[in-house]
Scaffold this motif. Structure first.
Motif, PDB file in Angstrom:
ATOM      1  N   THR A 157       7.991   6.378 -12.420  1.00 57.32           N
ATOM      2  CA  THR A 157       7.714   7.781 -12.730  1.00 57.32           C
ATOM      3  C   THR A 157       8.937   8.615 -12.401  1.00 57.32           C
ATOM      4  O   THR A 157       9.917   8.127 -11.823  1.00 57.32           O
ATOM      5  CB  THR A 157       6.485   8.306 -11.966  1.00 57.32           C
ATOM      6  N   HIS A 158       8.894   9.883 -12.777  1.00 57.44           N
ATOM      7  CA  HIS A 158       9.903  10.869 -12.374  1.00 57.44           C
ATOM      8  C   HIS A 158       9.178  11.977 -11.642  1.00 57.44           C
ATOM      9  O   HIS A 158       8.070  12.374 -12.027  1.00 57.44           O
ATOM     10  CB  HIS A 158      10.674  11.417 -13.580  1.00 57.44           C
ATOM     11  N   SER A 159       9.763  12.464 -10.566  1.00 62.86           N
ATOM     12  CA  SER A 159       9.044  13.413  -9.725  1.00 62.86           C
ATOM     13  C   SER A 159       9.997  14.087  -8.758  1.00 62.86           C
ATOM     14  O   SER A 159      10.958  13.474  -8.279  1.00 62.86           O
ATOM     15  CB  SER A 159       7.961  12.671  -8.926  1.00 62.86           C
ATOM     16  N   SER A 160       9.713  15.366  -8.438  1.00 61.63           N
ATOM     17  CA  SER A 160      10.481  16.056  -7.401  1.00 61.63           C
ATOM     18  C   SER A 160      10.027  15.637  -6.018  1.00 61.63           C
ATOM     19  O   SER A 160      10.653  15.975  -5.018  1.00 61.63           O
ATOM     20  CB  SER A 160      10.344  17.576  -7.547  1.00 61.63           C
ATOM     21  N   GLY A 161       8.920  14.898  -5.954  1.00 59.72           N
ATOM     22  CA  GLY A 161       8.513  14.400  -4.638  1.00 59.72           C
ATOM     23  C   GLY A 161       7.056  14.049  -4.469  1.00 59.72           C
ATOM     24  O   GLY A 161       6.714  12.929  -4.082  1.00 59.72           O
ATOM     25  N   ASN A 162       6.141  14.965  -4.742  1.00 56.75           N
ATOM     26  CA  ASN A 162       4.745  14.719  -4.429  1.00 56.75           C
ATOM     27  C   ASN A 162       4.111  13.653  -5.317  1.00 56.75           C
ATOM     28  O   ASN A 162       3.378  12.784  -4.835  1.00 56.75           O
ATOM     29  CB  ASN A 162       3.943  16.021  -4.503  1.00 56.75           C
ATOM     30  N   GLY A 191       5.808  11.388  -6.955  1.00 56.71           N
ATOM     31  CA  GLY A 191       6.517  10.162  -6.631  1.00 56.71           C
ATOM     32  C   GLY A 191       5.945   9.507  -5.392  1.00 56.71           C
ATOM     33  O   GLY A 191       5.754   8.284  -5.339  1.00 56.71           O
ATOM     34  N   GLN A 192       5.664  10.310  -4.394  1.00 50.66           N
ATOM     35  CA  GLN A 192       5.074   9.783  -3.170  1.00 50.66           C
ATOM     36  C   GLN A 192       3.680   9.229  -3.436  1.00 50.66           C
ATOM     37  O   GLN A 192       3.295   8.185  -2.905  1.00 50.66           O
ATOM     38  CB  GLN A 192       5.021  10.873  -2.102  1.00 50.66           C
ATOM     39  N   GLY A 193       2.914   9.931  -4.297  1.00 47.50           N
ATOM     40  CA  GLY A 193       1.584   9.449  -4.653  1.00 47.50           C
ATOM     41  C   GLY A 193       1.641   8.112  -5.363  1.00 47.50           C
ATOM     42  O   GLY A 193       0.856   7.200  -5.076  1.00 47.50           O
ATOM     43  N   CYS A 194       2.591   7.975  -6.299  1.00 50.12           N
ATOM     44  CA  CYS A 194       2.750   6.704  -7.018  1.00 50.12           C
ATOM     45  C   CYS A 194       3.205   5.600  -6.074  1.00 50.12           C
ATOM     46  O   CYS A 194       2.739   4.453  -6.170  1.00 50.12           O
ATOM     47  CB  CYS A 194       3.756   6.865  -8.156  1.00 50.12           C
ATOM     48  N   ILE A 246      10.941   5.277  -8.527  1.00 49.34           N
ATOM     49  CA  ILE A 246      10.749   6.720  -8.658  1.00 49.34           C
ATOM     50  C   ILE A 246      12.082   7.399  -8.919  1.00 49.34           C
ATOM     51  O   ILE A 246      13.003   7.337  -8.095  1.00 49.34           O
ATOM     52  CB  ILE A 246      10.129   7.326  -7.372  1.00 49.34           C
ATOM     53  N   ALA A 247      12.220   8.041 -10.076  1.00 46.50           N
ATOM     54  CA  ALA A 247      13.390   8.864 -10.369  1.00 46.50           C
ATOM     55  C   ALA A 247      13.149  10.248  -9.767  1.00 46.50           C
ATOM     56  O   ALA A 247      12.168  10.915 -10.107  1.00 46.50           O
ATOM     57  CB  ALA A 247      13.605   8.966 -11.870  1.00 46.50           C
ATOM     58  N   MET A 248      14.033  10.659  -8.855  1.00 48.42           N
ATOM     59  CA  MET A 248      13.861  11.922  -8.151  1.00 48.42           C
ATOM     60  C   MET A 248      15.109  12.782  -8.303  1.00 48.42           C
ATOM     61  O   MET A 248      16.228  12.258  -8.273  1.00 48.42           O
ATOM     62  CB  MET A 248      13.581  11.687  -6.664  1.00 48.42           C
ATOM     63  N   ALA A 267      13.419  10.481 -20.639  1.00 41.21           N
ATOM     64  CA  ALA A 267      14.234   9.391 -21.193  1.00 41.21           C
ATOM     65  C   ALA A 267      14.660   8.434 -20.079  1.00 41.21           C
ATOM     66  O   ALA A 267      14.692   7.206 -20.276  1.00 41.21           O
ATOM     67  CB  ALA A 267      15.454   9.956 -21.907  1.00 41.21           C
ATOM     68  N   LEU A 268      15.003   8.975 -18.921  1.00 39.33           N
ATOM     69  CA  LEU A 268      15.395   8.132 -17.792  1.00 39.33           C
ATOM     70  C   LEU A 268      14.235   7.233 -17.378  1.00 39.33           C
ATOM     71  O   LEU A 268      14.424   6.028 -17.144  1.00 39.33           O
ATOM     72  CB  LEU A 268      15.833   9.012 -16.619  1.00 39.33           C
ATOM     73  N   ALA A 269      13.037   7.801 -17.294  1.00 40.24           N
ATOM     74  CA  ALA A 269      11.866   7.002 -16.909  1.00 40.24           C
ATOM     75  C   ALA A 269      11.606   5.897 -17.931  1.00 40.24           C
ATOM     76  O   ALA A 269      11.289   4.753 -17.564  1.00 40.24           O
ATOM     77  CB  ALA A 269      10.640   7.897 -16.763  1.00 40.24           C
ATOM     78  N   GLU A 270      11.742   6.230 -19.210  1.00 45.92           N
ATOM     79  CA  GLU A 270      11.521   5.228 -20.257  1.00 45.92           C
ATOM     80  C   GLU A 270      12.538   4.092 -20.154  1.00 45.92           C
ATOM     81  O   GLU A 270      12.195   2.914 -20.316  1.00 45.92           O
ATOM     82  CB  GLU A 270      11.593   5.892 -21.634  1.00 45.92           C
ATOM     83  N   ALA A 271      13.784   4.429 -19.864  1.00 46.43           N
ATOM     84  CA  ALA A 271      14.825   3.409 -19.729  1.00 46.43           C
ATOM     85  C   ALA A 271      14.556   2.509 -18.531  1.00 46.43           C
ATOM     86  O   ALA A 271      14.692   1.280 -18.600  1.00 46.43           O
ATOM     87  CB  ALA A 271      16.194   4.076 -19.606  1.00 46.43           C
ATOM     88  N   LEU A 272      14.159   3.114 -17.416  1.00 53.06           N
ATOM     89  CA  LEU A 272      13.856   2.337 -16.218  1.00 53.06           C
ATOM     90  C   LEU A 272      12.660   1.418 -16.443  1.00 53.06           C
ATOM     91  O   LEU A 272      12.651   0.257 -16.012  1.00 53.06           O
ATOM     92  CB  LEU A 272      13.575   3.275 -15.045  1.00 53.06           C
TER      93      LEU A 272
END
Length: 326
Positions: A77-82, A84-87, A100-102, A133-138
């Motif tokens: 996922t991509h996330s500023s934090g919350n 991402g932490q949940g995932c 997690i892309a942050m 796009a970054l999440a899709e590539a990862l």
């Protein structure tokens, strides 16, 4: 990703699925808050949730619905934090890998908390990188499944358990909501809550609350179509800095919300300080916007009952210190 519009039945199913895996957060009452507003205010403190925000609900619901084969590939996922932490927490719970892309400027407290769950952190430039796009590539590189922060039916359904719990707990006290204020970024929490409100408290006027300069939901509601943020405000409320409402979330929110409300930085700091002094809660800026709107009289139900979601408590220490002296 499935594109079906979630329903209240999905929220009910999510509540059953999540039982024992998340915290059923309490309802909080405060005499001073009631006096200031002239209403009965019911605060839903998701700052007390495991991982410190409501995001665990949607991430866990989505992860639980992955097939055995998909789980072997892990999640991205991509996330500023919350989120991402949940995932990361959901993946840890289910024995999966999480990537997690942050944003490189995400609060350190959120980055480190996400890393502690065993997730791999991929930093990116918030202003120059296409995070989708970054999440899709990862995901393609790792054979993983993307769990987006808000625009996903299983995420929306999981977030809707916030309002489901609030409404049912209020009912147990003999109270019915007249108004509802919810912190809004991409609209996943708001949409899930709207599904619960439509089914269980259709009389309640619901308001999306956003920080100044990030009022894409408010403007989209007024225009009746998706409108993006083109001149964004400050990054104080980092949890709510979405470019525009989601393609899945907006139709749900447009159907039921009474409108959007915008709060200033000063009002956010005041709400953070009020929550600390009177509710004994540490609340991050993005998590405080709904309380800020109620304290400022921008969401009102004098003589009635107001439900307020405090969506997260992962506050950067330096920012929190500013709030206490603002």
């Amino acid at each position: 990703m499935s594109e079906h519009q979630p329903t209240f039945e999905d929220v009910r199913a999510a509540a059953t699925r999540l039982a024992g895996r998340i915290v059923h957060t309490p309802l909080l009452r405060n005499r001073l808050l009631d006096e200031i507003t002239g209403a009965t205010v019911l605060v839903k403190p998701e700052a007390l949730q495991r991982t410190g925000s409501f995001k665990l609900r949607g991430a866990t619901n989505a992860a639980l619905l992955l097939s055995a084969e998909a789980r072997r590939g892990g999640i991205v996922t991509h996330s500023s934090g919350n989120h991402g932490q949940g995932c990361a927490a959901a993946a840890h719970m289910l024995g999966m890998q999480a990537t997690i892309a942050m944003p490189s400027d995400a609060p350190t407290i959120k980055v480190e908390a996400t890393r502690r769950w065993g997730a791999e952190i991929i930093p990116y430039d918030r202003h120059g990188t296409d995070r989708e796009a970054l999440a899709e590539a990862l995901a393609a590189e790792r054979g993983a499944t993307i769990i987006p922060p808000f625009d996903h039916p299983h995420v929306i359904a999981g977030q809707g358990t916030v309002a489901l719990e609030l409404i049912e707990d209020a009912g147990a006290l003999g109270l019915a909501l007249d108004a509802f204020a919810v912190c809004t970024g991409g609209g996943g929490l708001t949409a899930g809550c709207v599904l619960s409100l439509e089914a269980l408290a259709p009389q309640a006027e619901a308001f999306a609350v956003e920080p100044e300069g990030w009022d894409d939901t408010k403007r989209s509601l007024e225009a009746g179509r998706l409108i993006a943020n083109t001149t964004p405000g400050s990054g104080l409320c980092d949890a709510l800095l979405s470019k525009q409402p989601g393609a899945l979330t907006f139709p749900i929110n447009h159907r039921h919300l009474a409108g959007g409300v915008v709060v200033t930085e000063a009002e956010v700091f005041h709400a953070m300080r009020f929550a600390f002094e009177h509710l004994k809660l540490v609340v991050e800026p993005g998590g405080a916007v709904a309380l800020a709107a109620v304290l400022a009289g921008k969401v009102a139900a004098k003589g009635g009952v107001i439900g307020v979601v405090i969506s997260g408590g992962n506050a950067d220490p330096a920012i929190f210190a500013r709030a206490l002296v603002a």
